[in-house]
Design an enzyme around this catalytic site. Structure first.
Site, PDB file in Angstrom:
ATOM      1  N   ASP A 142      18.060  81.198  -7.365  1.00 24.18           N
ATOM      2  CA  ASP A 142      18.609  82.464  -6.889  1.00 24.18           C
ATOM      3  C   ASP A 142      17.976  82.919  -5.579  1.00 24.18           C
ATOM      4  OD1 ASP A 142      20.424  83.951  -9.149  1.00 24.18           O
ATOM      5  OD2 ASP A 142      19.024  82.508 -10.013  1.00 24.18           O
ATOM      6  N   GLN A 168      23.771  81.781 -21.304  1.00 25.05           N
ATOM      7  CA  GLN A 168      24.592  81.162 -20.252  1.00 25.05           C
ATOM      8  C   GLN A 168      24.703  79.654 -20.438  1.00 25.05           C
ATOM      9  OE1 GLN A 168      22.151  83.445 -19.730  1.00 25.05           O
ATOM     10  NE2 GLN A 168      22.480  84.597 -17.845  1.00 25.05           N
ATOM     11  N   ASN A 202      14.435  81.492 -10.259  1.00 24.21           N
ATOM     12  CA  ASN A 202      15.610  81.080 -11.031  1.00 24.21           C
ATOM     13  C   ASN A 202      15.554  81.796 -12.380  1.00 24.21           C
ATOM     14  OD1 ASN A 202      18.025  79.425 -11.187  1.00 24.21           O
ATOM     15  ND2 ASN A 202      16.962  78.212 -12.725  1.00 24.21           N
ATOM     16  N   LYS A 203      16.547  81.568 -13.194  1.00 29.53           N
ATOM     17  CA  LYS A 203      16.646  82.215 -14.502  1.00 29.53           C
ATOM     18  C   LYS A 203      15.343  82.093 -15.287  1.00 29.53           C
ATOM     19  CE  LYS A 203      18.403  83.855 -18.338  1.00 29.53           C
ATOM     20  NZ  LYS A 203      18.800  85.257 -18.500  1.00 29.53           N
ATOM     21  N   ARG A 261      28.464  85.898 -12.197  1.00 33.68           N
ATOM     22  CA  ARG A 261      27.031  85.706 -12.054  1.00 33.68           C
ATOM     23  C   ARG A 261      26.789  84.327 -11.446  1.00 33.68           C
ATOM     24  NH1 ARG A 261      27.149  81.628 -14.405  1.00 33.68           N
ATOM     25  NH2 ARG A 261      24.938  81.365 -13.965  1.00 33.68           N
ATOM     26  N   GLY A 262      25.540  84.109 -11.069  1.00 34.82           N
ATOM     27  CA  GLY A 262      25.213  82.930 -10.289  1.00 34.82           C
ATOM     28  C   GLY A 262      25.134  83.323  -8.834  1.00 34.82           C
ATOM     29  N   ALA A 263      24.033  82.967  -8.174  1.00 36.51           N
ATOM     30  CA  ALA A 263      23.775  83.468  -6.828  1.00 36.51           C
ATOM     31  C   ALA A 263      24.929  83.220  -5.851  1.00 36.51           C
ATOM     32  CB  ALA A 263      22.463  82.881  -6.302  1.00 36.51           C
TER      33      ALA A 263
END
Length: 337
Positions: free
Chosen positions: A229, A188, A239-240, A52-54
């Site tokens: 993201d 996370q 973003n998150k 995960r993570g763009a």
């Protein structure tokens, strides 16, 4: 930290023709590497947050197509694989960007396709290091930084975006402490950011998601640094989930709010953040923690995985091409040119 110790969560094993992913669902208690040999396996790993993570899912997508090519897939199969991987998660534009870039290589030898995937990985690490170098001087000496979710090495090819700035500031002696939000519902921040920073000897304290405002009021936070993201043409930032609230709090307390992202995270096709697709994940991920029910049976839950922070709340956006400041539309167009 020596090069041998650099954390790289997405690798390609040339000898075995396998994509290797550090399974982020199991951290910090277990460091397990997945060995994936099909586009379906890579897409599932992206969808289920093993990676995960763009930027990291963009790198994983590139290697997902490379492994198919190296194992003899036809151009038709590669196009099908590209479409499958691109659908794995909707919000992070880096995924589509990497798939489009790799798709331009379909029809070339497998070695050329793998070389393109390696280039995407190498360019992302270089971009993160440049973001760190450009962003660290923005932090005040003795900075006490709040970050949200995980925008570190685990979310990229290596080094990190928001945590790239943190790492560079630490190396320059400008950092006093990092506060990491736990980041419900997948933790996370607790599982990944705290693990990364502790691993690298960077002082970190974990916060629950509701504590930031109080610490800001008490003067314990110097600034907020987050990843992204997707960034629209006007500077609106996805973003998150929870990032928007931090931006509002930072503005109220007159604290800088910095966004760190590689150029591949910008989406010039969207004029504002209103057009960014927001992924809604299953309610089970909210009502259960590590498989255990923590809410009354049958109570519904919402889980929009991202929110959008208006550009007006962002102090600066740090990219490998330079530091952007408002008005963001003209600044983004200038760097794009």
């Amino acid at each position: 930290m020596t090069e041998r110790e650099v954390l790289r969560p997405v690798l390609y094993d040339d000898g075995r023709d396998e994509v290797r992913l550090l399974d982020q669902r199991l951290l910090p208690s277990e460091e397990t590497w997945l060995a994936l040999v099909t586009a379906e396996e890579v897409a599932d790993a992206i969808r289920t947050l093993a990676v995960r993570g763009a930027p990291a899912i963009g790198v994983a997508a590139a290697y997902g197509l490379a492994v198919e090519a190296r194992r003899g897939a036809s151009p038709e199969r590669l196009r099908e694989a590209a479409a499958l991987i691109a659908r794995a998660r909707p919000t992070a534009v880096n995924l589509e960007w990497a798939v489009r870039r790799m798709s331009r290589r379909i029809g070339e030898p497998a070695a050329a396709i793998l070389a393109e995937a390696h280039a995407i990985r190498d360019e992302d690490e270089a971009a993160c290091r440049r973001i760190g170098a450009l962003g660290a001087p923005l932090l005040p000496p003795g900075a006490r930084v709040l970050t949200h979710c995980n925008a570190g090495a685990l979310a990229t090819a290596a080094y990190g975006t928001a945590l790239g700035i943190v790492r560079a500031a630490h190396e320059a002696g400008r950092l006093e402490h990092v506060f990491a939000d736990e980041t419900r519902p997948f933790f996370q921040g607790a599982r990944l950011t705290a693990w990364e920073l502790q691993r690298d000897g960077i002082p970190v304290t974990l916060l629950t998601d509701g504590m930031a405002g109080w610490l800001m009021q008490r003067g314990e936070i110097s600034c907020v640094v987050v990843g992204a993201d997707r960034i629209a043409a006007n500077g609106d930032v996805a973003n998150k989930i929870g990032t928007y609230g931090l931006a509002v709090l930072a503005r109220h307390h007159d604290l800088p709010f910095y966004v760190a992202a590689p150029w591949s995270t910008f989406d010039p096709s969207l004029s504002t953040g209103a057009g960014i697709p927001i992924e809604e994940r299953p309610s089970e991920e909210v009502v259960r923690i590590f498989g255990r029910l923590v809410a009354p049976e049958g109570v519904p839950a919402r889980y929009p995985a991202f929110d959008v922070t208006p550009a007006g709340l962002v102090t600066a956006i740090v990219t490998e091409r330079g530091v952007l400041r408002a008005p963001y539309g003209p600044a983004i167009r200038a760097l794009a040119g």
